[in-house]
Design a protein around this motif. Structure first.
Motif, mmCIF file in Angstrom:
data_model
loop_
_atom_site.group_PDB
_atom_site.id
_atom_site.type_symbol
_atom_site.label_atom_id
_atom_site.label_comp_id
_atom_site.label_asym_id
_atom_site.label_seq_id
_atom_site.Cartn_x
_atom_site.Cartn_y
_atom_site.Cartn_z
ATOM 1 N N ALA A 1 44.816 41.598 45.125
ATOM 2 C CA ALA A 1 43.399 40.988 45.409
ATOM 3 C C ALA A 1 42.753 40.363 44.124
ATOM 4 O O ALA A 1 42.286 39.402 44.160
ATOM 5 C CB ALA A 1 42.574 42.260 45.444
ATOM 6 N N THR A 2 43.211 40.830 43.007
ATOM 7 C CA THR A 2 42.640 40.065 41.684
ATOM 8 C C THR A 2 43.374 38.844 41.653
ATOM 9 O O THR A 2 42.785 37.876 41.180
ATOM 10 C CB THR A 2 43.221 40.814 40.434
ATOM 11 N N ASP A 3 44.641 38.663 41.869
ATOM 12 C CA ASP A 3 45.386 37.313 41.621
ATOM 13 C C ASP A 3 44.615 36.487 42.699
ATOM 14 O O ASP A 3 44.400 35.175 42.431
ATOM 15 C CB ASP A 3 46.749 37.625 42.312
ATOM 16 N N ARG A 4 44.474 36.849 44.002
ATOM 17 C CA ARG A 4 43.826 35.995 45.058
ATOM 18 C C ARG A 4 42.231 35.622 44.558
ATOM 19 O O ARG A 4 41.948 34.407 44.814
ATOM 20 C CB ARG A 4 43.617 36.775 46.403
ATOM 21 N N ARG A 5 41.353 36.130 43.764
ATOM 22 C CA ARG A 5 40.348 35.963 43.206
ATOM 23 C C ARG A 5 40.614 34.903 42.237
ATOM 24 O O ARG A 5 39.862 34.046 42.063
ATOM 25 C CB ARG A 5 39.574 37.366 42.423
ATOM 26 N N ILE A 6 41.434 35.032 41.401
ATOM 27 C CA ILE A 6 41.616 34.061 40.323
ATOM 28 C C ILE A 6 41.941 32.659 41.212
ATOM 29 O O ILE A 6 41.713 31.680 40.498
ATOM 30 C CB ILE A 6 43.202 34.603 39.476
ATOM 31 N N LEU A 7 43.065 32.844 42.150
ATOM 32 C CA LEU A 7 43.358 31.777 42.716
ATOM 33 C C LEU A 7 42.210 30.896 43.483
ATOM 34 O O LEU A 7 41.978 29.766 43.235
ATOM 35 C CB LEU A 7 44.542 31.847 43.824
ATOM 36 N N ALA B 1 36.791 36.594 37.574
ATOM 37 C CA ALA B 1 37.818 37.217 38.280
ATOM 38 C C ALA B 1 37.713 38.650 38.165
ATOM 39 O O ALA B 1 38.625 39.590 38.700
ATOM 40 C CB ALA B 1 39.007 36.784 38.001
ATOM 41 N N GLY B 2 37.051 39.000 36.902
ATOM 42 C CA GLY B 2 36.702 40.307 36.579
ATOM 43 C C GLY B 2 37.879 41.008 35.942
ATOM 44 O O GLY B 2 38.323 42.161 35.908
ATOM 45 N N VAL B 3 38.490 40.276 35.043
ATOM 46 C CA VAL B 3 39.743 40.773 34.272
ATOM 47 C C VAL B 3 39.602 40.229 32.767
ATOM 48 O O VAL B 3 38.628 39.320 32.513
ATOM 49 C CB VAL B 3 40.913 40.187 34.774
ATOM 50 N N THR B 4 40.267 40.866 31.783
ATOM 51 C CA THR B 4 40.247 40.231 30.488
ATOM 52 C C THR B 4 40.875 39.297 30.312
ATOM 53 O O THR B 4 41.842 38.755 31.168
ATOM 54 C CB THR B 4 40.716 41.782 29.503
ATOM 55 N N SER B 5 40.870 38.458 29.263
ATOM 56 C CA SER B 5 41.264 37.011 28.823
ATOM 57 C C SER B 5 42.961 37.576 28.839
ATOM 58 O O SER B 5 43.559 36.602 29.371
ATOM 59 C CB SER B 5 40.823 36.749 27.625
ATOM 60 N N ALA B 6 43.320 38.659 28.178
ATOM 61 C CA ALA B 6 44.568 39.041 28.172
ATOM 62 C C ALA B 6 45.319 39.344 29.308
ATOM 63 O O ALA B 6 46.618 38.632 29.785
ATOM 64 C CB ALA B 6 44.994 40.025 27.113
ATOM 65 N N SER B 7 44.584 39.844 30.333
ATOM 66 C CA SER B 7 45.001 40.188 31.492
ATOM 67 C C SER B 7 45.206 38.923 32.542
ATOM 68 O O SER B 7 46.085 38.478 33.119
ATOM 69 C CB SER B 7 44.340 41.243 32.187
ATOM 70 N N LEU B 8 44.084 38.024 32.379
ATOM 71 C CA LEU B 8 44.156 36.575 33.063
ATOM 72 C C LEU B 8 45.474 35.957 32.645
ATOM 73 O O LEU B 8 46.254 35.405 33.241
ATOM 74 C CB LEU B 8 43.181 35.875 32.631
ATOM 75 N N TRP B 9 45.601 35.825 31.137
ATOM 76 C CA TRP B 9 47.015 35.031 30.693
ATOM 77 C C TRP B 9 48.282 35.464 31.262
ATOM 78 O O TRP B 9 48.771 34.661 31.932
ATOM 79 C CB TRP B 9 46.969 35.225 29.394
ATOM 80 N N ARG B 10 48.347 36.931 31.293
ATOM 81 C CA ARG B 10 49.528 37.578 32.128
ATOM 82 C C ARG B 10 49.729 37.038 33.292
ATOM 83 O O ARG B 10 50.735 36.687 33.814
ATOM 84 C CB ARG B 10 49.588 38.995 31.682
ATOM 85 N N ARG B 11 48.474 37.301 34.028
ATOM 86 C CA ARG B 11 48.611 36.801 35.574
ATOM 87 C C ARG B 11 49.012 35.614 35.884
ATOM 88 O O ARG B 11 49.736 35.161 36.811
ATOM 89 C CB ARG B 11 47.217 37.354 36.216
ATOM 90 N N LEU B 12 48.551 34.537 35.151
ATOM 91 C CA LEU B 12 48.548 33.161 35.150
ATOM 92 C C LEU B 12 50.038 32.930 34.830
ATOM 93 O O LEU B 12 50.731 32.071 35.649
ATOM 94 C CB LEU B 12 47.647 32.368 34.418
ATOM 95 N N GLU B 13 50.585 33.353 34.095
ATOM 96 C CA GLU B 13 51.942 33.205 33.526
ATOM 97 C C GLU B 13 53.006 33.742 34.797
ATOM 98 O O GLU B 13 53.731 32.966 34.988
ATOM 99 C CB GLU B 13 52.252 33.968 32.310
ATOM 100 N N ARG B 14 52.540 34.828 34.976
ATOM 101 C CA ARG B 14 53.413 35.277 36.458
ATOM 102 C C ARG B 14 53.383 34.394 37.610
ATOM 103 O O ARG B 14 54.091 34.328 38.171
ATOM 104 C CB ARG B 14 52.994 36.776 36.629
#
Length: 151
Positions: free
Chosen positions: A4-10, A28-41
Motif C-alpha cells: 500500500a505504501t509503494d502504491r501511494r508513492i507511485l 506518502a507518509g514515510v520518512t525520507s530514508a524509507s522513501l529512498w529505500r523504496r524508490l531504489e527497490r
C-alpha cells in the motif's frame, strides 16, 4: 508486489513526476530514508523504469497526428526485422508497437501540417518493406490521456 505504501508513492509520482523527495515522502507518509529505500527497490525490480517528460507535439507545431496499423507479408522470413529497422529510421515516427493478431504493428506519426503529412506518407511510410495491408487513423481529439495506476 508493491504494498500500500509503494502504491501511494507511485500514485504521487505519476501525479507529479517532478515532486521533491521530501514532499513525496510527506505525501506518502514515510520518512525520507524509507522513501529512498523504496524508490531504489522499485527501480531495481523494474517497477519504475524511468522518469520521463511528455511532449505536447501540437505546441511544437506538429498539428497532425496519425496512428497507422500494418499487417505484414509473413511469407518473407525477415519481414518483421526489416519493417522495424526501416520504421525506426523515420524521424516523424514517435512510437512503434507490435501486436499479436490481425495487426502486426502500429506506428504513431506526427507531421507539421497536411502537406508535411503527405510528404512523410509518400516518401517514408509507403516505402516501408513487406507491408501487406495498412490502415490510417488521424487523431481528431484526445478524450483521456492519463498515466494513473488503478492502485
Amino acid at each position: 508486489m508493491p504494498d500500500a505504501t509503494d502504491r501511494r508513492i507511485l500514485r504521487q509520482l505519476l501525479a507529479d513526476p517532478q515532486i521533491a523527495n521530501s514532499e513525496l515522502a510527506e505525501r506518502a507518509g514515510v520518512t525520507s530514508a524509507s522513501l529512498w529505500r523504496r524508490l531504489e527497490r522499485l527501480r531495481e525490480t523494474g517497477v519504475i523504469r524511468a522518469v520521463e517528460s511528455r511532449i505536447d507535439w501540437r505546441k511544437l507545431g506538429y498539428e497532425v497526428q496519425v496512428s497507422l496499423r500494418f499487417t505484414l507479408d509473413k511469407a518473407e522470413p525477415r519481414a518483421f526485422d526489416d519493417f522495424m529497422a526501416a520504421a525506426r529510421k523515420v524521424p516523424e515516427v514517435t512510437e512503434i508497437q507490435s501486436f499479436l493478431g490481425s495487426v502486426d504493428f502500429r506506428l504513431s506519426v506526427i507531421a507539421r501540417d497536411m502537406a508535411h503529412w503527405q510528404q512523410v506518407y509518400r516518401e517514408s511510410i509507403l516505402t516501408l518493406p513487406h507491408v501487406a495491408d495498412s490502415d490510417a487513423l488521424m487523431l481528431v481529439s484526445t478524450i483521456k490521456d492519463v498515466q494513473e495506476l488503478p492502485l
